[in-house]
Design an enzyme around this catalytic site. Structure first.
Site, mmCIF file in Angstrom:
data_model
loop_
_atom_site.group_PDB
_atom_site.id
_atom_site.type_symbol
_atom_site.label_atom_id
_atom_site.label_comp_id
_atom_site.label_asym_id
_atom_site.label_seq_id
_atom_site.Cartn_x
_atom_site.Cartn_y
_atom_site.Cartn_z
ATOM 1 N NE ARG A 111 -8.316 7.274 4.418
ATOM 2 C CZ ARG A 111 -9.219 6.909 5.323
ATOM 3 N NH1 ARG A 111 -10.346 7.574 5.460
ATOM 4 N NH2 ARG A 111 -8.994 5.891 6.121
ATOM 5 C CB THR A 116 -9.603 1.388 7.114
ATOM 6 O OG1 THR A 116 -9.191 2.127 5.968
ATOM 7 C CG2 THR A 116 -10.961 0.792 6.870
ATOM 8 C CG HIS A 163 -5.379 -1.863 9.262
ATOM 9 N ND1 HIS A 163 -4.933 -1.250 10.392
ATOM 10 C CD2 HIS A 163 -5.899 -0.890 8.486
ATOM 11 C CE1 HIS A 163 -5.193 0.044 10.311
ATOM 12 N NE2 HIS A 163 -5.780 0.294 9.151
ATOM 13 N NE ARG A 218 -7.437 11.281 5.435
ATOM 14 C CZ ARG A 218 -7.964 10.618 6.466
ATOM 15 N NH1 ARG A 218 -7.211 9.757 7.127
ATOM 16 N NH2 ARG A 218 -9.193 10.824 6.851
ATOM 17 C CD GLU A 232 -6.987 -6.439 2.689
ATOM 18 O OE1 GLU A 232 -7.113 -6.298 1.454
ATOM 19 O OE2 GLU A 232 -6.225 -5.748 3.385
ATOM 20 C CG HIS A 250 -8.182 4.020 1.043
ATOM 21 N ND1 HIS A 250 -8.366 3.866 2.392
ATOM 22 C CD2 HIS A 250 -9.391 4.393 0.562
ATOM 23 C CE1 HIS A 250 -9.625 4.121 2.705
ATOM 24 N NE2 HIS A 250 -10.262 4.460 1.611
ATOM 25 C CG ASN A 291 -1.832 1.140 1.317
ATOM 26 O OD1 ASN A 291 -1.428 2.268 1.065
ATOM 27 N ND2 ASN A 291 -3.083 0.897 1.659
ATOM 28 C CG HIS A 312 0.926 6.430 4.694
ATOM 29 N ND1 HIS A 312 0.072 7.485 4.930
ATOM 30 C CD2 HIS A 312 0.309 5.326 5.192
ATOM 31 C CE1 HIS A 312 -0.996 7.046 5.590
ATOM 32 N NE2 HIS A 312 -0.876 5.747 5.747
ATOM 33 C CD GLU A 349 -6.938 -0.383 0.865
ATOM 34 O OE1 GLU A 349 -7.091 0.662 1.517
ATOM 35 O OE2 GLU A 349 -6.101 -1.236 1.154
HETATM 36 N N1 PXP Z 1 -5.805 -3.309 3.777
HETATM 37 C C1 PXP Z 1 -6.773 -2.372 3.803
HETATM 38 C C2 PXP Z 1 -8.102 -2.736 3.251
HETATM 39 C C3 PXP Z 1 -6.529 -1.072 4.299
HETATM 40 O O1 PXP Z 1 -7.522 -0.165 4.335
HETATM 41 C C4 PXP Z 1 -5.237 -0.759 4.746
HETATM 42 C C5 PXP Z 1 -4.936 0.630 5.228
HETATM 43 O O2 PXP Z 1 -5.093 1.537 4.208
HETATM 44 C C6 PXP Z 1 -4.250 -1.760 4.681
HETATM 45 C C7 PXP Z 1 -4.564 -3.031 4.216
HETATM 46 C C8 PXP Z 1 -2.838 -1.500 5.104
HETATM 47 O O3 PXP Z 1 -2.766 -1.173 6.452
HETATM 48 P P1 PXP Z 1 -1.384 -0.632 7.036
HETATM 49 O O4 PXP Z 1 -1.113 0.668 6.329
HETATM 50 O O5 PXP Z 1 -1.643 -0.487 8.483
HETATM 51 O O6 PXP Z 1 -0.337 -1.649 6.701
#
Ligand code: PXP
Length: 240
Positions: A47, A103, A193, A51, A153, A45, A9, A12, A72
């Site tokens: 949003r 999330t 997550h 952001r 997921e 993602h 992901n 960031h 996402e």
């Molecule tokens: N999976 C989903 C569906 C998420 O919403 C997120 C966070 O955006 C992640 C995985 C990844 O989470 P993390 O950034 O805490 O690794």
């Protein structure tokens, strides 16, 4: 040993880019690098408040096609349109609250069954692999299956919080049960997550989980691991 797919992901990376509102760090450069180092997919993602990931990123990353793109998004009309326009490889439906930092929990599929029953079919018809982000709860997984989702997921946020307190064993059992149940219905089980170097192994060793999506820790830890090399390079440039 089973092969587990890893999706990164990169939200960031966009957070950092947006801090200066310039095109650095560049998401396409990062996507190329991820392909080179054999990552399986890229997750972003989009949003409602944009952001981190922006509409242009969805467009550029889906066109660039370096790696399968997993989008996402919340189950809103706006996001559905964007998804149908860019046709990512996969989409993951997540709950979204404007004021949350991340999330915070899984989607309440049961409560939104009628709405999702109308929302999902156009995406599924387009052949976009569709997963629902849920807590490790068999009732939610059953509802996801009834809606025709290709995968779920499992939200591992609670597990990762409990891991820090060494009180994670019952949550881990719950995740195992949920993953087995998911497979028994013929759906793929993914998880993500809050996963880190320390807490990922027990999740990755669940045979029924075939994909992990990890973001915040990987991008954050890359700063620690990368800092030494970057400072070395800048010192060389200063000397020159
Ligand atoms: N999976 C989903 C569906 C998420 O919403 C997120 C966070 O955006 C992640 C995985 C990844 O989470 P993390 O950034 O805490 O690794």
């Amino acid at each position: 040993m089973k092969k587990i797919r890893l999706g990164i992901n990169i939200d960031h990376v966009a957070t950092l880019r947006n801090a200066r509102n310039e095109n650095f760090p560049n998401l396409i450069t990062v996507a190329k690098l991820l392909k080179k180092i054999n990552v399986d997919s890229i997750t972003i993602h989009l949003r409602e408040d944009r952001r981190h990931i922006r509409d242009k990123d969805v467009s550029e990353l889906s066109k660039s096609n370096f790696l399968p793109l997993n989008l996402e998004m919340a189950a809103t009309e706006e996001m559905q349109k964007i998804c149908l326009k860019h046709k990512p490889f996969a989409c993951c439906i997540v709950p979204e609250r404007r004021e949350e930092l991340t999330t915070e929990g899984g989607l309440n599929v049961l409560a939104q069954r009628d709405y999702l029953n109308k929302f999902l079919p156009p995406i599924l018809k387009m052949g976009i692999r569709t997963s629902l982000f849920v807590d490790p709860c068999t009732k939610q997984i059953k509802a996801a299956h009834e809606l025709g989702a290709n995968a779920v997921e499992i939200h591992t946020g609670k597990y990762s919080r409990l891991f820090k307190k060494k009180q994670f064993s019952s949550e881990l059992d719950q995740i195992k049960k949920a993953a087995i149940f998911c497979n028994s219905l013929g759906m793929e089980c993914h998880a993500g997550h809050g996963l880190t170097f320390k807490n990922v192994s027990p999740i990755a060793s669940i045979q029924n989980i075939v994909e992990l999506n990890i973001g915040h820790f990987i991008i954050g830890e890359s700063i620690s691991i990368g800092l030494k090399n970057v400072i070395k390079k800048i010192k060389n440039s200063i000397k020159k």
